[in-house]
Design a protein around this motif. Structure first.
Motif, PDB file in Angstrom:
ATOM      1  N   ARG A   9       0.815  -1.219   0.000  1.00  0.00           N
ATOM      2  CA  ARG A   9       0.000   0.000   0.000  1.00  0.00           C
ATOM      3  C   ARG A   9       0.851   1.272   0.000  1.00  0.00           C
ATOM      4  O   ARG A   9       0.424   2.312  -0.452  1.00  0.00           O
ATOM      5  N   ILE A  10       2.101   1.158   0.478  1.00  0.00           N
ATOM      6  CA  ILE A  10       2.945   2.359   0.529  1.00  0.00           C
ATOM      7  C   ILE A  10       4.343   2.035  -0.001  1.00  0.00           C
ATOM      8  O   ILE A  10       4.875   0.956   0.273  1.00  0.00           O
ATOM      9  N   GLY A  11       4.936   2.989  -0.734  1.00  0.00           N
ATOM     10  CA  GLY A  11       6.328   2.840  -1.168  1.00  0.00           C
ATOM     11  C   GLY A  11       7.118   4.035  -0.667  1.00  0.00           C
ATOM     12  O   GLY A  11       6.655   5.182  -0.771  1.00  0.00           O
ATOM     13  N   LEU A  12       8.277   3.766  -0.076  1.00  0.00           N
ATOM     14  CA  LEU A  12       9.143   4.858   0.387  1.00  0.00           C
ATOM     15  C   LEU A  12      10.404   4.795  -0.453  1.00  0.00           C
ATOM     16  O   LEU A  12      11.193   3.859  -0.322  1.00  0.00           O
ATOM     17  N   PHE A  13      10.552   5.778  -1.345  1.00  0.00           N
ATOM     18  CA  PHE A  13      11.644   5.692  -2.311  1.00  0.00           C
ATOM     19  C   PHE A  13      12.591   6.878  -2.183  1.00  0.00           C
ATOM     20  O   PHE A  13      12.165   8.015  -1.985  1.00  0.00           O
ATOM     21  N   GLY A  14      13.883   6.589  -2.330  1.00  0.00           N
ATOM     22  CA  GLY A  14      14.876   7.655  -2.228  1.00  0.00           C
ATOM     23  C   GLY A  14      16.242   7.142  -2.608  1.00  0.00           C
ATOM     24  O   GLY A  14      16.402   6.011  -3.074  1.00  0.00           O
ATOM     25  N   GLY A  15      17.239   7.991  -2.404  1.00  0.00           N
ATOM     26  CA  GLY A  15      18.614   7.601  -2.697  1.00  0.00           C
ATOM     27  C   GLY A  15      19.066   7.993  -4.083  1.00  0.00           C
ATOM     28  O   GLY A  15      20.257   7.949  -4.385  1.00  0.00           O
ATOM     29  N   GLU A  16      18.135   8.369  -4.948  1.00  0.00           N
ATOM     30  CA  GLU A  16      18.486   8.772  -6.325  1.00  0.00           C
ATOM     31  C   GLU A  16      17.365   9.664  -6.856  1.00  0.00           C
ATOM     32  O   GLU A  16      16.240   9.619  -6.357  1.00  0.00           O
ATOM     33  N   PRO A  17      17.664  10.466  -7.887  1.00  0.00           N
ATOM     34  CA  PRO A  17      16.615  11.338  -8.432  1.00  0.00           C
ATOM     35  C   PRO A  17      15.567  10.551  -9.214  1.00  0.00           C
ATOM     36  O   PRO A  17      15.897   9.528  -9.815  1.00  0.00           O
ATOM     37  N   TRP A  18      14.339  11.020  -9.176  1.00  0.00           N
ATOM     38  CA  TRP A  18      13.271  10.408  -9.973  1.00  0.00           C
ATOM     39  C   TRP A  18      12.233  11.466 -10.283  1.00  0.00           C
ATOM     40  O   TRP A  18      12.204  12.517  -9.650  1.00  0.00           O
ATOM     41  N   SER A  19      11.382  11.158 -11.274  1.00  0.00           N
ATOM     42  CA  SER A  19      10.452  12.178 -11.767  1.00  0.00           C
ATOM     43  C   SER A  19       9.017  11.858 -11.347  1.00  0.00           C
ATOM     44  O   SER A  19       8.727  10.758 -10.864  1.00  0.00           O
ATOM     45  N   GLU A  20       8.125  12.827 -11.606  1.00  0.00           N
ATOM     46  CA  GLU A  20       6.694  12.593 -11.348  1.00  0.00           C
ATOM     47  C   GLU A  20       6.159  11.493 -12.260  1.00  0.00           C
ATOM     48  O   GLU A  20       5.281  10.731 -11.894  1.00  0.00           O
ATOM     49  N   LYS A  21       6.731  11.428 -13.459  1.00  0.00           N
ATOM     50  CA  LYS A  21       6.312  10.387 -14.416  1.00  0.00           C
ATOM     51  C   LYS A  21       6.642   9.001 -13.830  1.00  0.00           C
ATOM     52  O   LYS A  21       5.835   8.068 -13.898  1.00  0.00           O
ATOM     53  N   MET A  22       7.839   8.890 -13.226  1.00  0.00           N
ATOM     54  CA  MET A  22       8.212   7.614 -12.606  1.00  0.00           C
ATOM     55  C   MET A  22       7.285   7.295 -11.443  1.00  0.00           C
ATOM     56  O   MET A  22       6.919   6.156 -11.217  1.00  0.00           O
ATOM     57  N   ARG A  23       6.903   8.346 -10.698  1.00  0.00           N
ATOM     58  CA  ARG A  23       5.992   8.119  -9.575  1.00  0.00           C
ATOM     59  C   ARG A  23       4.679   7.489 -10.078  1.00  0.00           C
ATOM     60  O   ARG A  23       4.192   6.509  -9.540  1.00  0.00           O
ATOM     61  N   GLN A  24       4.146   8.106 -11.157  1.00  0.00           N
ATOM     62  CA  GLN A  24       2.872   7.586 -11.688  1.00  0.00           C
ATOM     63  C   GLN A  24       3.013   6.136 -12.128  1.00  0.00           C
ATOM     64  O   GLN A  24       2.161   5.299 -11.843  1.00  0.00           O
ATOM     65  N   ASP A  25       4.107   5.855 -12.828  1.00  0.00           N
ATOM     66  CA  ASP A  25       4.355   4.489 -13.309  1.00  0.00           C
ATOM     67  C   ASP A  25       4.400   3.491 -12.156  1.00  0.00           C
ATOM     68  O   ASP A  25       3.767   2.441 -12.197  1.00  0.00           O
ATOM     69  N   ILE A  26       5.174   3.867 -11.121  1.00  0.00           N
ATOM     70  CA  ILE A  26       5.336   2.960  -9.978  1.00  0.00           C
ATOM     71  C   ILE A  26       3.991   2.771  -9.280  1.00  0.00           C
ATOM     72  O   ILE A  26       3.610   1.657  -8.925  1.00  0.00           O
ATOM     73  N   GLU A  27       3.265   3.879  -9.124  1.00  0.00           N
ATOM     74  CA  GLU A  27       1.993   3.779  -8.395  1.00  0.00           C
ATOM     75  C   GLU A  27       1.009   2.879  -9.132  1.00  0.00           C
ATOM     76  O   GLU A  27       0.362   2.033  -8.520  1.00  0.00           O
ATOM     77  N   THR A  28       0.928   3.035 -10.469  1.00  0.00           N
ATOM     78  CA  THR A  28      -0.044   2.189 -11.172  1.00  0.00           C
ATOM     79  C   THR A  28       0.439   0.738 -11.264  1.00  0.00           C
ATOM     80  O   THR A  28      -0.340  -0.187 -11.082  1.00  0.00           O
ATOM     81  N   LYS A  29       1.734   0.587 -11.491  1.00  0.00           N
ATOM     82  CA  LYS A  29       2.225  -0.789 -11.697  1.00  0.00           C
ATOM     83  C   LYS A  29       2.291  -1.590 -10.404  1.00  0.00           C
ATOM     84  O   LYS A  29       2.188  -2.813 -10.431  1.00  0.00           O
ATOM     85  N   LEU A  30       2.526  -0.902  -9.265  1.00  0.00           N
ATOM     86  CA  LEU A  30       2.625  -1.663  -8.012  1.00  0.00           C
ATOM     87  C   LEU A  30       1.386  -1.493  -7.118  1.00  0.00           C
ATOM     88  O   LEU A  30       1.267  -2.161  -6.089  1.00  0.00           O
ATOM     89  N   GLY A  31       0.496  -0.589  -7.517  1.00  0.00           N
ATOM     90  CA  GLY A  31      -0.728  -0.407  -6.733  1.00  0.00           C
ATOM     91  C   GLY A  31      -0.441   0.097  -5.329  1.00  0.00           C
ATOM     92  O   GLY A  31      -0.949  -0.446  -4.347  1.00  0.00           O
ATOM     93  N   LEU A  32       0.408   1.114  -5.222  1.00  0.00           N
ATOM     94  CA  LEU A  32       0.717   1.682  -3.905  1.00  0.00           C
ATOM     95  C   LEU A  32       0.845   3.194  -4.007  1.00  0.00           C
ATOM     96  O   LEU A  32       0.827   3.763  -5.101  1.00  0.00           O
ATOM     97  N   SER A  33       0.950   3.847  -2.861  1.00  0.00           N
ATOM     98  CA  SER A  33       1.181   5.287  -2.835  1.00  0.00           C
ATOM     99  C   SER A  33       2.689   5.497  -2.673  1.00  0.00           C
ATOM    100  O   SER A  33       3.285   5.039  -1.694  1.00  0.00           O
ATOM    101  N   ALA A  34       3.308   6.178  -3.655  1.00  0.00           N
ATOM    102  CA  ALA A  34       4.777   6.305  -3.667  1.00  0.00           C
ATOM    103  C   ALA A  34       5.207   7.667  -3.147  1.00  0.00           C
ATOM    104  O   ALA A  34       4.742   8.700  -3.644  1.00  0.00           O
ATOM    105  N   THR A  35       6.085   7.678  -2.144  1.00  0.00           N
ATOM    106  CA  THR A  35       6.583   8.955  -1.611  1.00  0.00           C
ATOM    107  C   THR A  35       8.104   9.019  -1.723  1.00  0.00           C
ATOM    108  O   THR A  35       8.781   8.004  -1.762  1.00  0.00           O
TER     109      THR A  35
END
Ligand code: DLL
Length: 433
Positions: free
Chosen positions: A206-232
């Motif tokens: 349900r939740i993803g905590l991501f960091g350690g490297e740069p990422w974009s809003e586009k990547m956030r959307q991809d991760i959220e739809t593909k993994l079915g979680l809320s990515a922060t």
């Protein structure tokens, strides 16, 4: 509403700034007394800690750079004797020697609580099962998040990196609810699941905590739809503490910097001048609570801007925007920091002379790859084929041992690397986030 430390995260700004000033004075006294590097710098400037009367006086202080840490390798910047240090981590340096950082017992307690702040802000509770897919070891990521999750009382699954199929099996069987990783690894997991025909809805994430490297809003959307979680997103730097410098709340509109523990400044990377509020520039951080490894005006080299407007979540802490680049040539490959100078050093020591080279970074699928292309020179050319092969093998091994990441190394004909104004472009980064 999901606030771990209401007293510090929602402080009235005036009170926060008073607390910062008091903690800054204590930190300056500590480094003046215990760290020769800072004592010498302060003496050169004729500065004594009592000269700091307001936060604005911070600009009187010198910056600290990675180079300063390199020169003081390994323990020169520690402000306590080693017997008070309970943990050591490290981060990439610009040469084959890494940067060493240390924590006292109290530093670990504060660090865990800072990490707990962004975990709770993202919605993590003691009922969660947190799978940590960062590398356990000298990297600050895994232990930082591990201790933060334990502080909340969540159940930690200390999985470590790699072994993607096993990660997925554990997610399915242990019913993981929170994933901790780099954003690129989250995407790699999602792609592998797609290939294995696993529906994300069948998981408990349900939740993803991501960091350690740069990422974009586009990547956030991809991760959220593909993994079915809320990515922060969450941000940190080993020299400053590790993860736990800043993290998003559920508004996902910038990462709150924990200003009771760090003072952020935005500077012009060329002149070193502090820029007006809202400007884009290099983030500089001063630690306010650290005992073992305090940092004064540490130049992160990360480019961002600060937003002091009130956030809907109720926190009064300033928010930093996503990192848009670096003011140096550091690359982040699969969450690992790599400096071209480390690669150059590895080539030099294997070739026993300098050789023209180029570094090419690409994102293949979701994962980054790093190729080192070396031009054949007189010396390398004169080697027999067998020796050329073993030369490549030696370079590869050296790079892997210094940076910790797998690379491919190949030779190309002399003068075949593209040049601009007669010079080889050292790094070609083809990644699109
Ligand atoms: O990467 C600490 C960390 C671990 C943060 C896990 C968050 C999660 P270092 O290895 O010292 O520490 O690398 C620090 O990584 O200067 C940035 O360039 C980059 N970085 C870290 N988090 C983010 C982020 C850890 N959320 C360097 N967005 C920093 C963009 C990030 N870049």
């Amino acid at each position: 509403m999901n606030i771990w430390d209401q007293a510090h995260e929602c402080m009235v700004r005036e009170e926060l700034e008073q607390l910062q000033l008091e903690r800054l004075q204590a930190t300056l006294n500590r480094v003046h007394k215990n760290v020769t590097f800072y004592r010498n710098k302060f003496n050169e400037l004729g500065f004594i800690p009592e000269d700091i009367r307001s936060r604005a006086d911070l600009t009187k202080l010198p910056f600290t750079s990675k180079e300063d840490l390199r020169v003081n390798y390994p323990y020169g910047m520690f402000a306590v004797p080693l017997r008070e240090v309970v943990r050591i981590h490290s981060s990439s340096g610009t040469t084959s020697k890494p940067i060493v950082v240390g924590y006292t017992k109290n530093d670990i307690r504060i660090w865990s609580n800072l990490v707990a702040r962004f975990m709770m802000a993202a919605g993590v509770t003691h009922d969660d099962l947190v799978q940590i897919a960062f590398s356990y070891g000298l990297f600050t990521g895994a232990f930082g998040l591990h201790y933060g999750a334990e502080a909340i009382g969540a159940s930690v699954i200390p999985m470590g990196t790699g072994n993607t199929e096993k990660q997925i099996m554990i997610m399915q069987d242990y019913k993981t609810t929170v994933l901790v990783s780099t954003p690129s690894y989250a995407l790699a997991l999602a792609l592998r699941m797609e290939q294995m025909g696993i529906d994300p809805k069948s998981l408990s994430l349900r939740i993803g905590l991501f960091g350690g490297e740069p990422w974009s809003e586009k990547m956030r959307q991809d991760i959220e739809t593909k993994l079915g979680l809320s990515a922060t997103d969450n941000y940190g730097v080993s020299e400053v503490i590790g993860p736990g410098v800043a993290g998003e709340c559920q508004c996902k509109n910038g990462m709150h910097i924990y200003e009771d523990a760090f003072i952020p400044e935005i500077i012009d990377p060329k002149s070193g001048n502090v820029l007006p509020r809202g400007s884009v520039g290099e983030l500089v951080l001063t630690t306010l609570t650290k005992e073992a490894f305090p940092m004064i005006r540490y130049r992160t080299r990360d480019i961002t801007s600060l937003d002091y407007s009130q956030c809907e979540c109720g926190r009064t802490l300033v928010r930093m925007k996503k990192i848009t680049g670096r003011t140096d040539d550091m690359l982040i490959i699969r969450g690992v920091n790599v400096f071209p100078s480390q690669i150059e050093e590895a080539i030099y020591s294997a070739a026993k002379s300098s050789a023209p080279y180029q570094i090419v970074v690409e994102r293949k699928g979701a994962m980054d790859s790093l190729d080192v292309i070396i031009e054949v020179t007189g010396e390398i050319f004169s080697l027999e084929l067998q020796k050329q092969r073993s030369f490549l093998e030696t370079v590869k091994k050296r790079i892997i041992s210094v940076t910790g990441i797998d690379v491919s190394v190949k030779l190309v004909e002399a003068k075949s690397l593209p040049r601009e104004g007669g010079k080889i472009v050292r790094v070609v980064d083809k990644r699109q986030m």
